[in-house]
Structures are given as structure tokens and as C-alpha cells.
Design a protein around this motif. Structure first.
Motif, PDB file in Angstrom:
ATOM      1  N   HIS A  37       0.831  -1.203   0.000  1.00  0.00           N
ATOM      2  CA  HIS A  37       0.000   0.000   0.000  1.00  0.00           C
ATOM      3  C   HIS A  37       0.867   1.255   0.000  1.00  0.00           C
ATOM      4  CE1 HIS A  37      -3.688  -2.223   0.829  1.00  0.00           C
ATOM      5  NE2 HIS A  37      -3.034  -2.901   1.758  1.00  0.00           N
ATOM      6  N   GLU A  69       0.292  -0.643  -4.484  1.00  0.00           N
ATOM      7  CA  GLU A  69      -1.166  -0.503  -4.493  1.00  0.00           C
ATOM      8  C   GLU A  69      -1.516   0.877  -3.946  1.00  0.00           C
ATOM      9  OE1 GLU A  69      -5.341  -2.585  -2.995  1.00  0.00           O
ATOM     10  OE2 GLU A  69      -3.448  -3.229  -2.101  1.00  0.00           O
ATOM     11  N   THR A  71      -3.694   3.439  -2.365  1.00  0.00           N
ATOM     12  CA  THR A  71      -4.746   3.093  -1.410  1.00  0.00           C
ATOM     13  C   THR A  71      -5.344   4.315  -0.725  1.00  0.00           C
ATOM     14  OG1 THR A  71      -3.601   0.992  -0.983  1.00  0.00           O
ATOM     15  CG2 THR A  71      -5.255   1.677   0.624  1.00  0.00           C
ATOM     16  N   HIS A  96      -6.396   0.336  -5.128  1.00  0.00           N
ATOM     17  CA  HIS A  96      -7.328  -0.217  -4.139  1.00  0.00           C
ATOM     18  C   HIS A  96      -8.729   0.295  -4.474  1.00  0.00           C
ATOM     19  CE1 HIS A  96      -7.968  -1.630   0.128  1.00  0.00           C
ATOM     20  NE2 HIS A  96      -8.979  -0.795   0.057  1.00  0.00           N
ATOM     21  N   ASP A 172      -4.583 -10.803  -2.764  1.00  0.00           N
ATOM     22  CA  ASP A 172      -4.467  -9.670  -1.837  1.00  0.00           C
ATOM     23  C   ASP A 172      -3.927 -10.188  -0.496  1.00  0.00           C
ATOM     24  OD1 ASP A 172      -4.643  -7.202  -0.618  1.00  0.00           O
ATOM     25  OD2 ASP A 172      -6.823  -7.051  -0.696  1.00  0.00           O
TER      26      ASP A 172
END
Length: 222
Positions: A37, A69, A71, A96, A172
Motif C-alpha cells: 500500500h 497498491e 490506497t 485499491h 491480496d
């Protein structure tokens, strides 16, 4: 099994990257992306660290791809952050998506697709028009094995098939128990209302994404 969405201790996973890779290998995973993230506060730390790790692991029997990712970032900031991450070496950019189990900002799905990221993860109550845009932009929609996020797999799968949008299936993963083998991945796909043929297409999409990411790492055009 190819897993293009996993997390290490560089965000909220529990494993160092080396152990994550080893445990994935033991599950039969044949390629993995580590997509921790990021937002504007940590992208300059996380992505270079993963790039260094993957460089040190060069020659591994399975491809290991440094990614990220994005996020809970405001939708109007997603495109610029994706571009910044790529410049830092992220070979795969995940966003995300608007999962129904977290308060993701409205408009995230559309902004991610418009930015042309690689994968829109767990997009929740995906709009039909966004599935159509993903098909035109070549953004992969994720069917997920992650608890909670998987509640809307059926909707995402149906809209993706109707629109002709490409799909991938990822875990994930945040901890060892989240990793899955190929046969359980097939179960997840069938549970989402997809066919065996759809699952095979998803596997081909994942292989194509791995090839694209590896070309990026070599400095060639995607």
C-alpha cells in the motif's frame, strides 16, 4: 497460480518479502508481484525498497515483480501518483478499488481506470460504464480471494464478461494463510459465476501482465 496482488511488512503484511516469496513458491505460485500500500507519504520509501529486493532476487526460479497498491488516495491524485511510482521503478500499479468493506473515496474506480493503471483491485459495486471503460483502456479488473473484498466478486465478474473487460484473480495476501494454490483459485472463479474457460482466460491475462511487467523492468516498452 500467478499472484499479482500481495503485501509484505512494507505496508500491512506480516512477512518480509523473502518469506512471502518462499511461502508463495511452496503453494505452487509461479510468479508473484509485491504490491504494498502506498500514498504520497511513503511511495518514495516502499517502491525503491521493493525494487532493491527484486533486484537482489534476480535469477529466482519464479519472477518477482516490484509493484504498489495506491490506497485511499483522493481520486484526482491517482494518475500523478501512479506516474510517480512508475518512475521509481514500480513495474505493476494496482489501485485499491471501491470495496464495500472500507470507506474508499467515491470515484476511485473511475479515476484508476482513466489513469490506465494495470489492475483495479476489488472494485466493489462496479458500475457498468466503468467496466466498459476498463475494457477500452485495457485495465484488468480483479476477482479476489480476500475475505470481505470478495463479497462483490459475482457483480464484478458479470459486468466484466458483459463488457469484455479483462480479469485477473489474485489473493491480496497479507499473511501466510491468505495464499492459495491454483485449484482453490479455480474455486474462487467458479464461485463468482465464471466458467472454466473464463478462468483459463484469466490465467492467460496474468501471464501477459507478468510479461509486461518484466519488459518494464528491462527498460523496454510495455
Amino acid at each position: 497460480m500467478i499472484d499479482l496482488h500481495t503485501h509484505s511488512i512494507f505496508s500491512d503484511g506480516v512477512l518480509v518479502p523473502a518469506e512471502l516469496v518462499q511461502r508463495a513458491r511452496a503453494k505452487g505460485v509461479t510468479a508473484i508481484a509485491i504490491t504494498d500500500h502506498v500514498d504520497h507519504s511513503n511511495v518514495g520509501i516502499v517502491v525503491p525498497a521493493l525494487v532493491r529486493f527484486c533486484r537482489e532476487m534476480k535469477g529466482s526460479d519464479i519472477p518477482i515483480i516490484p509493484g504498489m497498491e495506491i490506497t485511499h488516495v483522493p481520486p484526482n491524485k491517482i494518475a500523478a501518483l501512479a506516474a510517480a511510482g512508475r518512475k521509481l521503478g514500480a513495474a505493476l500499479v494496482v489501485v485499491h478499488g471501491e470495496t464495500v468493506v472500507e470507506p474508499v473515496p467515491a470515484g476511485t474506480n473511475r479515476a484508476a481506470i482513466e489513469a490506465g493503471v494495470d489492475i483495479l483491485a476489488h472494485p466493489g459495486l462496479l458500475a457498468a460504464e466503468d467496466a466498459g471503460l476498463a475494457a477500452r483502456k485495457g485495465v484488468y479488473l480483479e476477482i479476489t480471494a480476500r475475505k470481505g473484498h470478495s463479497l462483490t466478486n459475482g457483480r464484478v465478474a458479470a459486468l466484466a464478461v458483459a463488457a469484455g473487460a479483462p480479469m485477473v484473480l489474485d489473493t491480496d495476501a497479507h499473511e501466510p494463510g491468505d495464499l492459495i494454490d491454483l485449484e482453490f483459485a479455480r474455486v474462487v472463479a467458479l464461485g463468482a459465476g465464471l466458467s472454466d474457460n473464463d478462468f483459463e482466460k484469466m490465467q492467460a491475462n496474468s501471464r501477459a501482465m507478468v510479461d509486461r511487467a518484466l519488459r518494464r523492468l528491462k527498460g523496454k516498452k510495455p
